[in-house]
Design a protein around this motif. Structure first.
Motif, PDB file in Angstrom:
ATOM      1  N   GLN A  39       0.920  -1.157  -0.134  1.00  0.00           N
ATOM      2  CA  GLN A  39       0.089   0.015  -0.227  1.00  0.00           C
ATOM      3  C   GLN A  39       0.952   1.338   0.015  1.00  0.00           C
ATOM      4  O   GLN A  39       0.637   2.457  -0.690  1.00  0.00           O
ATOM      5  CB  GLN A  39      -0.869  -0.019   1.264  1.00  0.00           C
ATOM      6  CG  GLN A  39      -2.165  -1.059   0.921  1.00  0.00           C
ATOM      7  CD  GLN A  39      -2.876  -1.157   2.233  1.00  0.00           C
ATOM      8  OE1 GLN A  39      -2.642  -0.776   3.583  1.00  0.00           O
ATOM      9  NE2 GLN A  39      -4.063  -1.509   2.039  1.00  0.00           N
ATOM     10  N   ASP A  40       2.079   1.144   0.811  1.00  0.00           N
ATOM     11  CA  ASP A  40       2.921   2.357   0.789  1.00  0.00           C
ATOM     12  C   ASP A  40       3.349   2.612  -0.646  1.00  0.00           C
ATOM     13  O   ASP A  40       3.571   3.717  -1.222  1.00  0.00           O
ATOM     14  CB  ASP A  40       3.941   2.220   1.810  1.00  0.00           C
ATOM     15  CG  ASP A  40       3.260   2.377   3.385  1.00  0.00           C
ATOM     16  OD1 ASP A  40       2.244   2.843   3.502  1.00  0.00           O
ATOM     17  OD2 ASP A  40       4.190   1.999   4.111  1.00  0.00           O
ATOM     18  N   GLU A  41       3.758   1.588  -1.415  1.00  0.00           N
ATOM     19  CA  GLU A  41       4.446   1.550  -2.722  1.00  0.00           C
ATOM     20  C   GLU A  41       3.409   2.316  -3.538  1.00  0.00           C
ATOM     21  O   GLU A  41       3.865   2.910  -4.401  1.00  0.00           O
ATOM     22  CB  GLU A  41       4.945   0.150  -2.987  1.00  0.00           C
ATOM     23  CG  GLU A  41       5.746   0.366  -4.144  1.00  0.00           C
ATOM     24  CD  GLU A  41       6.484  -1.305  -4.595  1.00  0.00           C
ATOM     25  OE1 GLU A  41       7.196  -1.296  -5.530  1.00  0.00           O
ATOM     26  OE2 GLU A  41       6.201  -2.296  -3.736  1.00  0.00           O
ATOM     27  N   ILE A  42       2.075   1.643  -3.485  1.00  0.00           N
ATOM     28  CA  ILE A  42       1.095   2.224  -4.272  1.00  0.00           C
ATOM     29  C   ILE A  42       0.936   3.505  -4.042  1.00  0.00           C
ATOM     30  O   ILE A  42       0.930   4.380  -4.883  1.00  0.00           O
ATOM     31  CB  ILE A  42      -0.049   1.379  -3.930  1.00  0.00           C
ATOM     32  CG1 ILE A  42      -0.221  -0.196  -4.638  1.00  0.00           C
ATOM     33  CG2 ILE A  42      -1.313   2.307  -4.616  1.00  0.00           C
ATOM     34  CD1 ILE A  42      -1.553  -0.952  -4.045  1.00  0.00           C
ATOM     35  N   LEU A  43       0.839   4.056  -2.724  1.00  0.00           N
ATOM     36  CA  LEU A  43       0.727   5.557  -2.578  1.00  0.00           C
ATOM     37  C   LEU A  43       1.843   6.403  -3.175  1.00  0.00           C
ATOM     38  O   LEU A  43       1.814   7.388  -3.684  1.00  0.00           O
ATOM     39  CB  LEU A  43       0.770   5.888  -1.166  1.00  0.00           C
ATOM     40  CG  LEU A  43      -0.503   5.531  -0.347  1.00  0.00           C
ATOM     41  CD1 LEU A  43      -0.380   5.658   1.011  1.00  0.00           C
ATOM     42  CD2 LEU A  43      -1.662   6.103  -0.941  1.00  0.00           C
ATOM     43  N   ALA A  44       3.142   5.877  -3.179  1.00  0.00           N
ATOM     44  CA  ALA A  44       4.392   6.477  -3.481  1.00  0.00           C
ATOM     45  C   ALA A  44       4.313   6.562  -5.261  1.00  0.00           C
ATOM     46  O   ALA A  44       4.565   7.558  -5.844  1.00  0.00           O
ATOM     47  CB  ALA A  44       5.782   5.747  -3.336  1.00  0.00           C
ATOM     48  N   VAL A  45       3.952   5.347  -5.721  1.00  0.00           N
ATOM     49  CA  VAL A  45       3.943   5.415  -7.519  1.00  0.00           C
ATOM     50  C   VAL A  45       2.544   6.279  -7.911  1.00  0.00           C
ATOM     51  O   VAL A  45       2.834   7.157  -8.570  1.00  0.00           O
ATOM     52  CB  VAL A  45       3.325   4.031  -7.635  1.00  0.00           C
ATOM     53  CG1 VAL A  45       3.147   3.968  -9.330  1.00  0.00           C
ATOM     54  CG2 VAL A  45       4.703   2.883  -7.485  1.00  0.00           C
ATOM     55  N   GLU A  46       1.305   6.352  -6.997  1.00  0.00           N
ATOM     56  CA  GLU A  46       0.376   7.257  -7.251  1.00  0.00           C
ATOM     57  C   GLU A  46       0.868   8.974  -7.211  1.00  0.00           C
ATOM     58  O   GLU A  46       0.426   9.794  -8.054  1.00  0.00           O
ATOM     59  CB  GLU A  46      -0.886   6.983  -6.457  1.00  0.00           C
ATOM     60  CG  GLU A  46      -1.377   5.900  -6.893  1.00  0.00           C
ATOM     61  CD  GLU A  46      -2.634   5.524  -5.624  1.00  0.00           C
ATOM     62  OE1 GLU A  46      -3.694   4.752  -6.061  1.00  0.00           O
ATOM     63  OE2 GLU A  46      -2.599   6.019  -4.565  1.00  0.00           O
ATOM     64  N   LYS A  47       1.673   9.032  -6.233  1.00  0.00           N
ATOM     65  CA  LYS A  47       2.400  10.186  -6.036  1.00  0.00           C
ATOM     66  C   LYS A  47       3.163  10.666  -7.178  1.00  0.00           C
ATOM     67  O   LYS A  47       3.109  11.947  -7.707  1.00  0.00           O
ATOM     68  CB  LYS A  47       2.890  10.644  -4.647  1.00  0.00           C
ATOM     69  CG  LYS A  47       3.427  11.928  -4.332  1.00  0.00           C
ATOM     70  CD  LYS A  47       3.954  12.163  -2.930  1.00  0.00           C
ATOM     71  CE  LYS A  47       4.162  13.573  -2.510  1.00  0.00           C
ATOM     72  NZ  LYS A  47       5.333  14.148  -3.654  1.00  0.00           N
ATOM     73  N   ALA A  48       3.896  10.009  -7.391  1.00  0.00           N
ATOM     74  CA  ALA A  48       5.044  10.148  -8.831  1.00  0.00           C
ATOM     75  C   ALA A  48       4.392  10.586  -9.736  1.00  0.00           C
ATOM     76  O   ALA A  48       4.432  11.380 -10.433  1.00  0.00           O
ATOM     77  CB  ALA A  48       5.957   8.992  -8.488  1.00  0.00           C
TER      78      ALA A  48
END
Length: 220
Positions: A54-63
């Protein structure tokens, strides 16, 4: 410019293109990574793993979001730059034409002054030149207004930028119209003065003829 080298304009365009492609590539990467990451959550029960994904998803979404924002900012900058270039091209062309007209007017007036005409005739010719120039100036501003409106209609100029330019041009048009009216009146006054001077000269000539006739009759 040496062969194979880029000028400032070409270099700037290349930089913008590289930036645009970089943002687009990052957006595509984020879009391709998200389905893969979300798929990892399917059936996963380990809370630590779920949290990590989920943290990785949030980081990718933010990017991806940041890249979209940067791309939008770049597109806005390009649009503004293109608008300014379009307006400047019109302004430069019209400024060049206006400078040419001013030189032509000065040359015409100088040529009139070299003819050795009477004061009234010379004034009439000069006011005619200035009147025609004032009329041409009004038309030139109207043409520039039409050019700006055409840029608006084609989408090359935003309504806001176009409106700002049109307001400035309409101010110029109002001043030019006042000048046109003044020059027309000056030309009319000069014509009146030329006619009066002509009539006075004709009357004086006739008086001299009459005086000569009377003097001749007295001698007889």
């Amino acid at each position: 410019q040496a062969k194979g080298t880029l000028n400032a304009k070409e270099s700037q365009a290349l930089i913008l293109e590289v930036e645009r492609k970089g943002f687009q590539d990052r957006i595509k990467l984020a879009e391709s990574q998200l389905p893969v990451l979300r798929a990892k959550l399917v059936g996963e029960t380990d809370k630590a793993k779920i949290k990590a994904v989920q943290d990785e998803i949030l980081a990718v979404e933010k990017a991806g979001l940041d890249s979209r924002k940067s791309l939008a900012d770049l597109q806005i900058k390009e649009r503004i730059d293109n608008e300014q270039k379009a307006v400047k091209a019109i302004e430069d062309a019209n400024a060049k034409a206006e400078a040419t007209v001013k030189i032509s007017i000065a040359n015409q007036i100088a040529a009139v002054k070299e003819l050795g005409l009477s004061r009234e005739v010379e004034a009439k010719r000069i006011t005619d030149i200035e009147k025609n120039a004032a009329i041409a100036r009004v038309q030139a501003i109207k043409d520039e207004i039409a050019q700006v409106q055409a840029l608006q209609a084609s989408g090359a100029l935003s309504p806001e930028e176009g409106q700002k330019k049109l307001l400035a041009l309409n101010d110029q048009l109002a001043s030019a119209n006042i000048s046109r009216i003044e020059k027309i009146r000056a030309a009319e006054n000069a014509l009146r003065a030329e006619i009066i001077a002509g009539l006075e000269a004709q009357a004086l000539k006739q008086k001299l003829v009459d005086n000569d006739r009377i003097a001749g009759a007295d001698k007889v």
